[in-house]
Design an enzyme around this catalytic site. Sequence first.
Site, PDB file in Angstrom:
ATOM      1  N   HIS B  22       0.981  -1.336  -0.102  1.00  9.85           N
ATOM      2  CA  HIS B  22      -0.047   0.143   0.081  1.00  9.85           C
ATOM      3  C   HIS B  22       0.850   1.397  -0.066  1.00  9.85           C
ATOM      4  O   HIS B  22       0.784   2.165   0.861  1.00  9.85           O
ATOM      5  CB  HIS B  22      -1.099  -0.043   1.015  1.00  9.85           C
ATOM      6  CG  HIS B  22      -0.528  -0.280   2.458  1.00  9.85           C
ATOM      7  ND1 HIS B  22       0.043   0.584   3.289  1.00  9.85           N
ATOM      8  CD2 HIS B  22      -1.170  -0.972   3.343  1.00  9.85           C
ATOM      9  CE1 HIS B  22       0.333   0.320   4.311  1.00  9.85           C
ATOM     10  NE2 HIS B  22      -0.608  -0.786   4.509  1.00  9.85           N
ATOM     11  N   HIS B  76      -4.648  -9.950  14.133  1.00  9.70           N
ATOM     12  CA  HIS B  76      -4.819  -8.556  13.616  1.00  9.70           C
ATOM     13  C   HIS B  76      -5.622  -8.904  12.380  1.00  9.70           C
ATOM     14  O   HIS B  76      -5.550  -9.651  11.812  1.00  9.70           O
ATOM     15  CB  HIS B  76      -3.399  -8.088  13.195  1.00  9.70           C
ATOM     16  CG  HIS B  76      -3.314  -6.731  12.333  1.00  9.70           C
ATOM     17  ND1 HIS B  76      -4.137  -5.689  12.479  1.00  9.70           N
ATOM     18  CD2 HIS B  76      -2.183  -6.130  11.566  1.00  9.70           C
ATOM     19  CE1 HIS B  76      -3.695  -4.829  11.779  1.00  9.70           C
ATOM     20  NE2 HIS B  76      -2.748  -4.933  10.991  1.00  9.70           N
ATOM     21  N   GLU B  78      -5.963  -6.905   9.509  1.00 13.06           N
ATOM     22  CA  GLU B  78      -5.612  -6.641   8.325  1.00 13.06           C
ATOM     23  C   GLU B  78      -5.269  -7.776   7.160  1.00 13.06           C
ATOM     24  O   GLU B  78      -4.913  -8.748   7.800  1.00 13.06           O
ATOM     25  CB  GLU B  78      -4.098  -5.710   8.339  1.00 13.06           C
ATOM     26  CG  GLU B  78      -4.082  -4.905   7.131  1.00 13.06           C
ATOM     27  CD  GLU B  78      -3.078  -3.541   7.232  1.00 13.06           C
ATOM     28  OE1 GLU B  78      -2.406  -3.517   8.343  1.00 13.06           O
ATOM     29  OE2 GLU B  78      -2.845  -3.047   6.507  1.00 13.06           O
ATOM     30  N   ASP B  80      -3.390  -8.718   5.020  1.00 14.39           N
ATOM     31  CA  ASP B  80      -2.137  -9.511   4.956  1.00 14.39           C
ATOM     32  C   ASP B  80      -1.815 -10.728   5.896  1.00 14.39           C
ATOM     33  O   ASP B  80      -1.169 -11.505   5.696  1.00 14.39           O
ATOM     34  CB  ASP B  80      -0.959  -8.607   5.005  1.00 14.39           C
ATOM     35  CG  ASP B  80      -0.804  -7.840   6.162  1.00 14.39           C
ATOM     36  OD1 ASP B  80      -1.813  -7.418   6.849  1.00 14.39           O
ATOM     37  OD2 ASP B  80       0.280  -7.308   6.602  1.00 14.39           O
ATOM     38  N   HIS B 142      -0.776  -1.905  15.073  1.00 13.58           N
ATOM     39  CA  HIS B 142      -1.091  -0.328  14.658  1.00 13.58           C
ATOM     40  C   HIS B 142      -2.615  -0.252  14.146  1.00 13.58           C
ATOM     41  O   HIS B 142      -2.908   1.001  13.472  1.00 13.58           O
ATOM     42  CB  HIS B 142      -0.003   0.045  13.483  1.00 13.58           C
ATOM     43  CG  HIS B 142      -0.436  -0.984  12.476  1.00 13.58           C
ATOM     44  ND1 HIS B 142      -0.841  -0.465  11.132  1.00 13.58           N
ATOM     45  CD2 HIS B 142      -0.404  -2.272  12.192  1.00 13.58           C
ATOM     46  CE1 HIS B 142      -1.088  -1.297  10.204  1.00 13.58           C
ATOM     47  NE2 HIS B 142      -0.666  -2.655  10.848  1.00 13.58           N
ATOM     48  N   ASP B 161       2.240  -7.387  13.844  1.00 13.98           N
ATOM     49  CA  ASP B 161       3.078  -6.537  13.034  1.00 13.98           C
ATOM     50  C   ASP B 161       4.387  -6.010  13.791  1.00 13.98           C
ATOM     51  O   ASP B 161       5.385  -5.406  13.218  1.00 13.98           O
ATOM     52  CB  ASP B 161       2.240  -5.435  12.500  1.00 13.98           C
ATOM     53  CG  ASP B 161       1.469  -5.806  11.306  1.00 13.98           C
ATOM     54  OD1 ASP B 161       1.791  -6.860  10.590  1.00 13.98           O
ATOM     55  OD2 ASP B 161       0.299  -5.345  11.021  1.00 13.98           O
ATOM     56  N   TYR B 189      10.093  -0.179   8.529  1.00 15.60           N
ATOM     57  CA  TYR B 189       8.705  -0.830   8.864  1.00 15.60           C
ATOM     58  C   TYR B 189       8.041   0.323   9.925  1.00 15.60           C
ATOM     59  O   TYR B 189       7.150   0.517   9.747  1.00 15.60           O
ATOM     60  CB  TYR B 189       8.759  -2.308   9.384  1.00 15.60           C
ATOM     61  CG  TYR B 189       7.425  -2.643   9.371  1.00 15.60           C
ATOM     62  CD1 TYR B 189       6.793  -3.611   8.469  1.00 15.60           C
ATOM     63  CD2 TYR B 189       6.548  -2.774  10.673  1.00 15.60           C
ATOM     64  CE1 TYR B 189       5.766  -4.189   8.439  1.00 15.60           C
ATOM     65  CE2 TYR B 189       5.454  -3.237  10.692  1.00 15.60           C
ATOM     66  CZ  TYR B 189       5.018  -3.772   9.353  1.00 15.60           C
ATOM     67  OH  TYR B 189       3.521  -4.370   9.691  1.00 15.60           O
ATOM     68  N   HIS B 220       5.873 -10.529  10.187  1.00 12.37           N
ATOM     69  CA  HIS B 220       6.338 -10.300   8.866  1.00 12.37           C
ATOM     70  C   HIS B 220       7.859 -10.470   8.899  1.00 12.37           C
ATOM     71  O   HIS B 220       8.586  -9.901   9.970  1.00 12.37           O
ATOM     72  CB  HIS B 220       6.304  -8.861   8.376  1.00 12.37           C
ATOM     73  CG  HIS B 220       4.917  -8.435   7.972  1.00 12.37           C
ATOM     74  ND1 HIS B 220       4.077  -9.150   6.626  1.00 12.37           N
ATOM     75  CD2 HIS B 220       3.986  -7.747   8.635  1.00 12.37           C
ATOM     76  CE1 HIS B 220       2.876  -8.554   6.761  1.00 12.37           C
ATOM     77  NE2 HIS B 220       2.729  -7.409   7.829  1.00 12.37           N
TER      78      HIS B 220
HETATM   79 FE   FE2 Z   1      -1.035  -4.451  10.011  1.00 16.83          FE
HETATM   80 FE   FE2 Z   2       0.922  -7.074   8.471  1.00 14.71          FE
END
Ligand code: FE2
Ligand code: FE2
Lengths: 53, 392
Positions: B22, B76, B78, B80, B142, B161, B189, B220
């Site tokens: 993104h 999380h 999100e 991903d 986040h 994350d 990051y 990640h």
């Molecule tokens: Fe995230």
């Molecule tokens: Fe992530």
Amino acid sequence: MKKYRCTVCGYIYDPAVGDVDNGIPAGTSFDALPDNWVCPDCGVGKNDFEPVD
Amino acid sequence: MHKIKENIFWVGSIDWDLRNFHGYDTPSGSTYNSYLILDEKPTLIDAVKSYGSQEMITRIKEIIDPAKIQYIVSNHTEMDHSGAIDELLKYCPNAQIVCSPKGEEGLKRHFKKNWKFKVVQTGDVLDIGKRKLKFFLMPMVHWPDSMATYLESDAILFSNDAFGQHYASSERYVDEVGLDIAIAEATKYYANIVLPFGAQVLKVLDVIKDLKIETICPSHGLIWRKPDDIKKIVASYQKWALYQSDKKVLIVYDTMWHSTEMMAKYLFTALDKEGISVKLMNLQTAHISDVVTDIMLSQMILLGTPMLNNHMLPSMASLMMYMKGLKPKNRYGFTFGSYGWSTVGFKELESSCQEAGLELISDGNYIKFIPDAEELKSLDKTVSLIKNKLNV
Ligand SMILES: [Fe+2]
Ligand SMILES: [Fe+2]
């Protein structure tokens, strides 16, 4: 004056501290915050806040 | 097979091709880390991006029949990390999704499905057999839903994350690739994803300082397992969360006909001569995700743009908008540039700097068309002021 908690991210609005970074002086009650004031951490509006008991 | 500890495996997916997360430039790709814990109730910690689902499921199948999975912890929402849950649930339809209250809300908004949710709060413990998982909500590190999972028996923190890096590799550990690479990627990051949330990061650090942690498994990139490496990344997070930076100057500029470039290079040369650590970034060649990384590391940010139709160049406006969201604190700023007939757009640049949290050290220096030698020399007083402010 009552503190309010953001129900989205947990930020606490403390009238004794205000939100100086965003132009809200210490001593401003939650009710006196302008309608367009948003949570400094996550950006949601006053409607997403609840009083801390 | 990637074994982390006895009966704990990495079953994630490696995204070698990722170059744009993104808008964040990811030249080294990334991984989406998923971890499988074998116990009486086999548990998966986080999933992967939707297009990595078959890679993850194949890795799980090498270890167990996915149908045996009882819990999928979604730290999380999100995509991903949650994107592959839908596909995975076809193999283990009875699995329960363990997540925070905001996680349940978010997953319902994303997938429009009534999965079996088990909502947890900070301090809640989930018994999976010989092991117990403990959860810590970490709102705004986040997203509002973000959560970490702690496995006390193995001293592993699944930090999602937090402590992650966008780095694709067959190696799974920081010490196999090198601490410098891992720290550089973790720095980028943090600057691009976590920077606005210093206060919340400090709360997380406060919680984890009392935990016995031998391994940090982020969602990640590489896993942290050497005590010195863990110390280094935690200390770095502490520093970034406190918005501390080094006595460095970053000059960021864009230029139309080389006039603003002349000013940028004059400043660079003068500061360099003073022995100050200074970096020059041209927005035509530097990606803004790298620029904000250097903004995080530098105490003094000099921003130069010419005027285009009475506004800053769109490349600078884009950086400014990005910075307003990332809110770097405790930094100085200075603005400069060339104009043709009106300086009106520089006001916008100055107010953008202030909204982004920079404290301007003086009025900006704006020069009509092409600067002459005398006008360039007028930047010398800025150099003295910078020395003064940085105390060097
Ligand atoms: Fe995230
Ligand atoms: Fe992530």
